[in-house]
Design a protein around this motif. Structure first.
Motif, PDB file in Angstrom:
ATOM      1  N   ILE A  33       0.860  -1.183   0.000  1.00  0.00           N
ATOM      2  CA  ILE A  33       0.000   0.000   0.000  1.00  0.00           C
ATOM      3  C   ILE A  33       0.895   1.230   0.000  1.00  0.00           C
ATOM      4  N   GLU A  34       0.703   2.056  -1.010  1.00  0.00           N
ATOM      5  CA  GLU A  34       1.453   3.299  -1.129  1.00  0.00           C
ATOM      6  C   GLU A  34       0.758   4.379  -0.307  1.00  0.00           C
ATOM      7  N   VAL A  35       1.538   5.116   0.478  1.00  0.00           N
ATOM      8  CA  VAL A  35       1.008   6.190   1.301  1.00  0.00           C
ATOM      9  C   VAL A  35       1.529   7.517   0.768  1.00  0.00           C
ATOM     10  N   GLY A  36       0.634   8.495   0.670  1.00  0.00           N
ATOM     11  CA  GLY A  36       1.026   9.836   0.243  1.00  0.00           C
ATOM     12  C   GLY A  36       0.307  10.874   1.079  1.00  0.00           C
ATOM     13  N   TYR A  37       0.914  12.032   1.193  1.00  0.00           N
ATOM     14  CA  TYR A  37       0.336  13.134   1.966  1.00  0.00           C
ATOM     15  C   TYR A  37      -0.297  14.148   1.026  1.00  0.00           C
ATOM     16  N   LEU A  38      -1.478  14.627   1.401  1.00  0.00           N
ATOM     17  CA  LEU A  38      -2.144  15.673   0.628  1.00  0.00           C
ATOM     18  C   LEU A  38      -1.958  16.994   1.363  1.00  0.00           C
ATOM     19  N   GLU A  39      -1.484  17.992   0.656  1.00  0.00           N
ATOM     20  CA  GLU A  39      -1.277  19.321   1.233  1.00  0.00           C
ATOM     21  C   GLU A  39      -2.625  20.035   1.308  1.00  0.00           C
ATOM     22  N   ILE A  40      -2.988  20.499   2.507  1.00  0.00           N
ATOM     23  CA  ILE A  40      -4.259  21.198   2.658  1.00  0.00           C
ATOM     24  C   ILE A  40      -4.085  22.632   3.169  1.00  0.00           C
ATOM     25  N   GLY A  41      -2.891  22.984   3.580  1.00  0.00           N
ATOM     26  CA  GLY A  41      -2.668  24.301   4.162  1.00  0.00           C
ATOM     27  C   GLY A  41      -2.686  25.446   3.168  1.00  0.00           C
ATOM     28  N   ASN A  42      -2.576  25.146   1.884  1.00  0.00           N
ATOM     29  CA  ASN A  42      -2.526  26.201   0.873  1.00  0.00           C
ATOM     30  C   ASN A  42      -3.846  26.372   0.125  1.00  0.00           C
ATOM     31  N   LEU A  43      -4.891  25.674   0.543  1.00  0.00           N
ATOM     32  CA  LEU A  43      -6.167  25.753  -0.171  1.00  0.00           C
ATOM     33  C   LEU A  43      -6.939  27.012   0.228  1.00  0.00           C
ATOM     34  N   PRO A  44      -7.288  27.869  -0.739  1.00  0.00           N
ATOM     35  CA  PRO A  44      -8.156  28.998  -0.403  1.00  0.00           C
ATOM     36  C   PRO A  44      -9.483  28.457   0.134  1.00  0.00           C
ATOM     37  N   PHE A  45     -10.102  29.200   1.044  1.00  0.00           N
ATOM     38  CA  PHE A  45     -11.387  28.762   1.581  1.00  0.00           C
ATOM     39  C   PHE A  45     -12.397  28.583   0.456  1.00  0.00           C
ATOM     40  N   TYR A  46     -13.212  27.525   0.600  1.00  0.00           N
ATOM     41  CA  TYR A  46     -14.188  27.228  -0.436  1.00  0.00           C
ATOM     42  C   TYR A  46     -15.206  28.362  -0.526  1.00  0.00           C
ATOM     43  N   ASN A  47     -15.463  28.772  -1.770  1.00  0.00           N
ATOM     44  CA  ASN A  47     -16.451  29.794  -2.073  1.00  0.00           C
ATOM     45  C   ASN A  47     -17.044  29.401  -3.415  1.00  0.00           C
ATOM     46  N   GLU A  48     -18.311  29.090  -3.423  1.00  0.00           N
ATOM     47  CA  GLU A  48     -18.954  28.599  -4.641  1.00  0.00           C
ATOM     48  C   GLU A  48     -18.838  29.589  -5.801  1.00  0.00           C
ATOM     49  N   ASP A  49     -18.727  30.876  -5.508  1.00  0.00           N
ATOM     50  CA  ASP A  49     -18.573  31.865  -6.575  1.00  0.00           C
ATOM     51  C   ASP A  49     -17.290  31.641  -7.375  1.00  0.00           C
ATOM     52  N   LEU A  50     -16.281  31.062  -6.726  1.00  0.00           N
ATOM     53  CA  LEU A  50     -15.012  30.805  -7.414  1.00  0.00           C
ATOM     54  C   LEU A  50     -15.022  29.485  -8.183  1.00  0.00           C
ATOM     55  N   ASP A  51     -15.997  28.630  -7.888  1.00  0.00           N
ATOM     56  CA  ASP A  51     -16.031  27.297  -8.493  1.00  0.00           C
ATOM     57  C   ASP A  51     -16.795  27.329  -9.820  1.00  0.00           C
ATOM     58  N   THR A  52     -16.400  28.270 -10.664  1.00  0.00           N
ATOM     59  CA  THR A  52     -17.001  28.419 -11.980  1.00  0.00           C
ATOM     60  C   THR A  52     -15.877  28.482 -13.019  1.00  0.00           C
ATOM     61  N   GLU A  53     -16.208  28.139 -14.243  1.00  0.00           N
ATOM     62  CA  GLU A  53     -15.194  28.080 -15.307  1.00  0.00           C
ATOM     63  C   GLU A  53     -14.400  29.387 -15.372  1.00  0.00           C
ATOM     64  N   GLY A  54     -13.098  29.239 -15.354  1.00  0.00           N
ATOM     65  CA  GLY A  54     -12.213  30.387 -15.426  1.00  0.00           C
ATOM     66  C   GLY A  54     -11.876  31.025 -14.096  1.00  0.00           C
ATOM     67  N   ASN A  55     -12.552  30.595 -13.026  1.00  0.00           N
ATOM     68  CA  ASN A  55     -12.318  31.194 -11.708  1.00  0.00           C
ATOM     69  C   ASN A  55     -11.756  30.231 -10.674  1.00  0.00           C
ATOM     70  N   VAL A  56     -11.719  28.948 -10.980  1.00  0.00           N
ATOM     71  CA  VAL A  56     -11.318  27.941  -9.995  1.00  0.00           C
ATOM     72  C   VAL A  56      -9.842  28.143  -9.626  1.00  0.00           C
ATOM     73  N   PRO A  57      -9.559  28.344  -8.336  1.00  0.00           N
ATOM     74  CA  PRO A  57      -8.158  28.483  -7.919  1.00  0.00           C
ATOM     75  C   PRO A  57      -7.348  27.248  -8.309  1.00  0.00           C
ATOM     76  N   GLN A  58      -6.135  27.466  -8.786  1.00  0.00           N
ATOM     77  CA  GLN A  58      -5.266  26.359  -9.193  1.00  0.00           C
ATOM     78  C   GLN A  58      -5.031  25.387  -8.053  1.00  0.00           C
ATOM     79  N   ALA A  59      -4.941  25.896  -6.825  1.00  0.00           N
ATOM     80  CA  ALA A  59      -4.721  25.025  -5.669  1.00  0.00           C
ATOM     81  C   ALA A  59      -5.876  24.033  -5.509  1.00  0.00           C
ATOM     82  N   TRP A  60      -7.109  24.448  -5.809  1.00  0.00           N
ATOM     83  CA  TRP A  60      -8.257  23.529  -5.737  1.00  0.00           C
ATOM     84  C   TRP A  60      -8.131  22.449  -6.804  1.00  0.00           C
ATOM     85  N   THR A  61      -7.816  22.860  -8.020  1.00  0.00           N
ATOM     86  CA  THR A  61      -7.685  21.907  -9.127  1.00  0.00           C
ATOM     87  C   THR A  61      -6.591  20.894  -8.825  1.00  0.00           C
TER      88      THR A  61
END
Length: 184
Positions: A33-61
């Motif tokens: 079983i391979e174990v990996g860490y996901l970085e969560i400290g750099n994620l901008p706070f979720y805001n549905e207004d940003l979750d639209t085409e052309g606005n999604v923060p790269q950190a979310w993607t």
């Protein structure tokens, strides 16, 4: 075929006990079983207004793409005000959106809480489990993974005592069995 487990650590503090617990867990997982860490400290706070085409923060993607490659997750969380740290909840929100495209759906989870207090992050552990139910993440129920008075279980080199390491191994063994049954 190797399976992948993602580790999400809810404490951003450099000397975090939860990071030290995660590092010990990583060493105890089976080699297949391979174990990996996901970085969560750099994620901008979720805001549905940003979750639209052309606005999604790269950190979310980047987070969504990375998290989607894992077959299951282990959450290591401290307790802040009887709940999970905001970074954990934010990671859950970012990963569960847009609606219908959740990267969490059906992936087996394990919740581990470690704290300096006697109740070992009980509130955070159970609060996180409530969110995981909604996200359709089957979560290991037993053995429960509470690590209280964690500062007394680890030495200055970050090594846990034998009894605690044995407890960690029993949790991992149960989770791996649970995980394997759900990811055949």
């Amino acid at each position: 075929m190797s399976k992948k487990i993602g580790f999400i650590v809810g404490s951003l503090r450099e000397g975090s006990y939860n990071k030290q617990v995660a590092a010990t867990f990583e060493k105890l997982f089976p080699e297949n079983i391979e174990v990996g860490y996901l970085e969560i400290g750099n994620l901008p706070f979720y805001n549905e207004d940003l979750d639209t085409e052309g606005n999604v923060p790269q950190a979310w993607t980047d987070f969504r793409n990375d998290a989607a490659t894992y077959d299951g997750f282990v959450f290591f969380t401290p307790e802040y005000n009887r709940s999970v740290p905001a970074v954990v909840k934010n990671a859950l929100d970012v990963g569960s959106r847009p609606y219908g495209a959740s990267i969490w759906d059906g992936k087996p989870a394990l919740v581990v809480s470690a704290s300096m207090g006697a109740i070992a992050g009980f509130g955070a552990n159970h609060h996180l489990r409530q969110s995981l139910v909604f996200l359709n993440m089957p979560t290991l129920q037993q053995p429960e993974a509470y690590v209280g008075a964690v500062q007394n279980l680890i030495d200055e080199n970050g090594t846990f005592n034998e009894s605690t390491t044995g407890f960690f191994q029993s949790i991992i063994d149960a989770y791996v069995d649970f995980f394997n049954k759900l990811t055949k």
